[in-house]
Scaffold this motif. Structure first.
Motif, short mmCIF file in Angstrom:
data_model
loop_
_atom_site.label_atom_id
_atom_site.label_comp_id
_atom_site.label_asym_id
_atom_site.label_seq_id
_atom_site.Cartn_x
_atom_site.Cartn_y
_atom_site.Cartn_z
N PRO A 1 0.94 -1.31 -0.12
CA PRO A 1 0.04 -0.03 -0.04
C PRO A 1 0.81 1.32 -0.07
O PRO A 1 0.41 2.17 -0.41
N GLY A 2 1.94 1.34 0.82
CA GLY A 2 2.75 2.49 0.77
C GLY A 2 3.38 3.03 -0.56
O GLY A 2 3.72 4.12 -0.81
N GLU B 1 0.96 4.64 -2.35
CA GLU B 1 0.54 5.91 -2.21
C GLU B 1 1.86 6.86 -2.61
O GLU B 1 1.47 8.15 -2.92
N ARG C 1 1.16 9.49 -5.37
CA ARG C 1 0.61 10.54 -5.30
C ARG C 1 1.48 11.55 -4.72
O ARG C 1 1.06 12.99 -4.69
N SER D 1 7.06 2.64 2.26
CA SER D 1 6.32 3.73 2.79
C SER D 1 6.76 5.11 2.68
O SER D 1 8.02 5.39 2.54
N MET D 2 5.90 6.01 2.61
CA MET D 2 6.41 7.53 2.69
C MET D 2 7.20 7.75 3.97
O MET D 2 8.05 8.49 3.66
N LEU E 1 1.77 15.16 3.29
CA LEU E 1 1.28 14.64 4.30
C LEU E 1 1.02 15.55 5.46
O LEU E 1 0.61 14.86 6.60
N GLN F 1 -2.12 15.12 7.67
CA GLN F 1 -2.63 13.79 8.26
C GLN F 1 -3.18 13.98 9.70
O GLN F 1 -3.91 12.89 10.19
N ASP G 1 1.00 8.35 9.25
CA ASP G 1 0.89 9.77 9.04
C ASP G 1 2.16 10.51 9.33
O ASP G 1 2.69 10.12 10.30
#
Length: 638
Positions: free
Chosen positions: A89-90, A93, A96, A116-117, A151, A154, A240
């Motif tokens: 999933p990261g 993301e 984006r 991940s971010m 971000l 968040q 977040d």
């Protein structure tokens, strides 16, 4: 969900990008990208075009036409769903983030092993992107700023990144509401690692408070959910990430803003003689004067006001009377576990007027417990018997242990790192660049270790009496072995052993790996025990008690990594470690001289566990540290 041309085009666009990330055939990915562009520009809805005529549209062949019909009929594209399911999933993301295309994301995922971010932001902070093709210094900076910008809305924030903002708000409030009582409470006052909202207890009325914030560009936050601090829970680890640059600029804006009340819009400071004031019991606003953002939660008799500025940080104000101020402040400055234990074991009078919290504790027959220690039942039990010992302070840190230089992924030279220590009056520096398996961080091979040791020896002669100790942050390999042979490990003054790769492992694997490393006689310090990145990546699962027991049995120090995004080992386990006689070491994991400041946040976290200077390795003076290393080597026979 409307299945229009835009929706269908988005499905093909996303499919093209994800397949690119997975390194699929470029002809296929390009065909999906072209189809997306074509569909988006169509003047007629695809649903109105007969299926047999869709292939007549330029850029759309039989295969894509079938997929269009699949989307129109089922609402989704099965092939896209399959790719989404096998993509973290990261990684999705990251699509984006402005400036990150599929090719760069593929490098980030497959070569950097980032998913991940938050991990990517951390890698930017450690200059790791510079080591990969296509990522220059400017690109790295742009990626970092883009992530922070994206971000910032968040909602959860690291304590270290919100601190300046909180203090700036507080300073302005004190200037404006000079005749009111106002005090931080909640998560921030308790020095929690993650802050979901900033809270105050105040005697200020809701209307002037609302006018103050609206005049400074804030809005009443009607969506905020009031939380009863009596049922506080442990901070969540999510994905977040706050925007530190946005928060810093906000703090600067607040500090320089002119908040002098305007006579036609706000109330002037309360200069009414005491004899003419409204009785305090009547000062809480009546319901028809309470703005929509003020909520009265169950379990708390006072209303709460919520506000938000452009930084998306919730500010909550618990309104109370002067008589109830201390009681309200105390109750909102405790964890649920602590307050429950307090209520069950003390006979305090909740309705009594207390001048301050010290008096409140004295009346209950309990030694004073600072807010940051009002977390666990055990702390209350200790204070009921004896005064709590004085906890460690940032000024008690006498050395920098765990730091990186340009020899690996640091930003400064070895001499610059040492000189900065001297300027800050630290007594010694433990330089611990990455080991050879950390290729992404220019880890040191055996030849480079010898070269670095030569530079350290030369600098020690030049900078005496200051001392640089030879160390390494040695990777714990998948089987638990350390990254070098014993012959190489014996050349270091001390070894910090850490896990940096293959982080997705079950507890059994993690424990086997860590325990073998702990049992290695050359392991002096166990670095960032779980590998977590707060608000970015959960740590791998471990049995903390078994790890601590093993460290006790093998005379291994456990690091409290002071980087605000790590703060690992979790402070909740420090008490058990101290019971077992394990030393803690508050270390900044500094990748630049600026990183030394992070020892403050490690110290604030350690205070929550009641850590004292004598139980912290980085509080040892030079000679005590030398003696510790010599005694340990003698004990281990190395």
């Amino acid at each position: 969900m409307a299945i229009d041309n835009d929706y269908i085009a988005d499905q093909f666009s996303l499919l093209s990008k994800i397949m690119d990330i997975h390194g699929e055939n470029s002809f296929k990915t390009k065909s999906y990208s072209i189809a997306s562009f074509t569909i988006e520009k169509l003047p007629q809805p695809l649903q109105e075009i007969p299926p047999e005529k869709i292939t007549s549209i330029k850029g759309i062949g039989d295969a894509i036409a079938k997929k269009i019909q699949e989307i129109i009929t089922t609402g989704e594209l099965r092939l896209l769903r399959e790719y989404i399911e096998k993509t973290p999933p990261g990684i999705l993301e990251l699509l984006r983030i402005k400036g990150l295309g599929p090719k760069k994301i593929a490098t980030i995922w497959k070569e950097m092993e980032i998913e991940s971010m938050g991990e990517l932001l951390y890698a930017c902070q450690e200059n790791r992107l510079l080591l990969y093709k296509g990522f220059g210094e400017k690109t790295q900076q742009n990626v970092r700023e883009a992530i922070e910008f994206f971000l910032k809305s968040q909602g959860s924030h690291l304590y270290a990144e919100i601190e300046a903002y909180a203090q700036a708000i507080h300073e302005k409030l004190q200037q404006h509401f000079k005749n009111e009582q106002l005090h931080f409470t909640g998560e921030f006052r308790r020095q929690l690692e993650i802050i979901d909202q900033l809270q105050w207890v105040t005697t200020a009325l809701s209307i002037p408070l609302q006018q103050f914030f609206e005049s400074n560009g804030f809005t009443a936050d009607t969506a905020a959910q009031s939380t009863n601090q009596n049922t506080a829970s442990l901070p969540a680890i999510a994905v977040d990430i706050p925007s530190s640059s946005a928060i810093k600029s906000a703090a600067d804006r607040i500090l320089t803003a002119d908040t002098t009340p305007a006579s036609d819009t706000t109330l002037a400071p309360d200069t009414t003689p005491a004899s003419d004031k409204i009785p305090t019991s009547d000062r809480t606003p009546v319901p028809d004067r309470i703005p929509a953002a003020i909520i009265i939660p169950s379990g708390l008799s006072s209303p709460i006001s919520h506000f938000k500025g452009p930084e998306n940080i919730t500010l909550s104000f618990i309104h109370t009377t002067p008589e109830a101020f201390t009681t309200t402040l105390f109750e909102t400055s405790c964890s649920g576990e602590f307050l429950d234990t307090w209520s069950q074991t003390t006979s305090w009078n909740r309705g009594r007027l207390y001048a301050n919290e010290e008096e409140l504790f004295q009346s209950a027959g309990i030694s004073f417990i600072p807010p940051y220690q009002r977390e666990q039942k055990r702390t209350l039990e200790q204070a009921a018997s004896n005064p709590l010992p004085a906890v460690i302070q940032p000024t008690d840190i006498r050395a920098i242990i765990h730091s990186h230089s340009k020899w690996s992924d640091g930003s400064n030279t070895l001499e610059e790192m040492a000189t900065a220590c001297i300027e800050k009056r630290y007594e010694y520096l433990v330089i611990s660049d990455h080991s050879k398996s950390a290729f992404y961080a220019q880890g040191l091979n055996e030849d480079r270790i010898k070269e670095q040791h030569g530079e350290i020896e030369a600098l020690n002669r030049k900078l005496a009496p200051f001392v640089i100790f030879k160390s390494i942050e040695c990777d714990i390999l998948s089987d638990g072995a350390l990254d070098y042979s014993d012959n190489i490990l014996s050349t270091f003054d001390l070894v910090i052993a850490s896990v940096h790769s293959n982080l997705k492992m079950p507890e059994e694997k993690a424990m086997t790996r860590l325990l073998r490393a702990i049992e290695n006689p050359y392991t002096t310090i166990l670095g960032h025990l779980t590998g977590r990145l707060l608000l970015s990546r959960p740590g791998y699962p471990v049995d903390h008690k078994k790890i601590i027991d093993a460290c006790a049995a093998n005379q291994v120090v456990i690091e409290l990594n002071a980087h605000p995004r790590r703060l690992d080992m979790d402070w909740r386990w420090i008490g058990y470690a101290l019971e077992k006689g394990v030393l803690i070491s508050i270390d900044p994991d500094a990748h630049s001289t600026n990183g030394y400041k992070d020892v403050k946040y490690g110290t604030l976290t350690a205070q929550k566990a009641g850590l004292t200077p004598d139980k912290n390795l980085s509080s040892f003076g030079l000679e005590q540290f030398r003696s510790f290393l010599a005694a340990r080597k003698k004990l281990k026979g190395i």
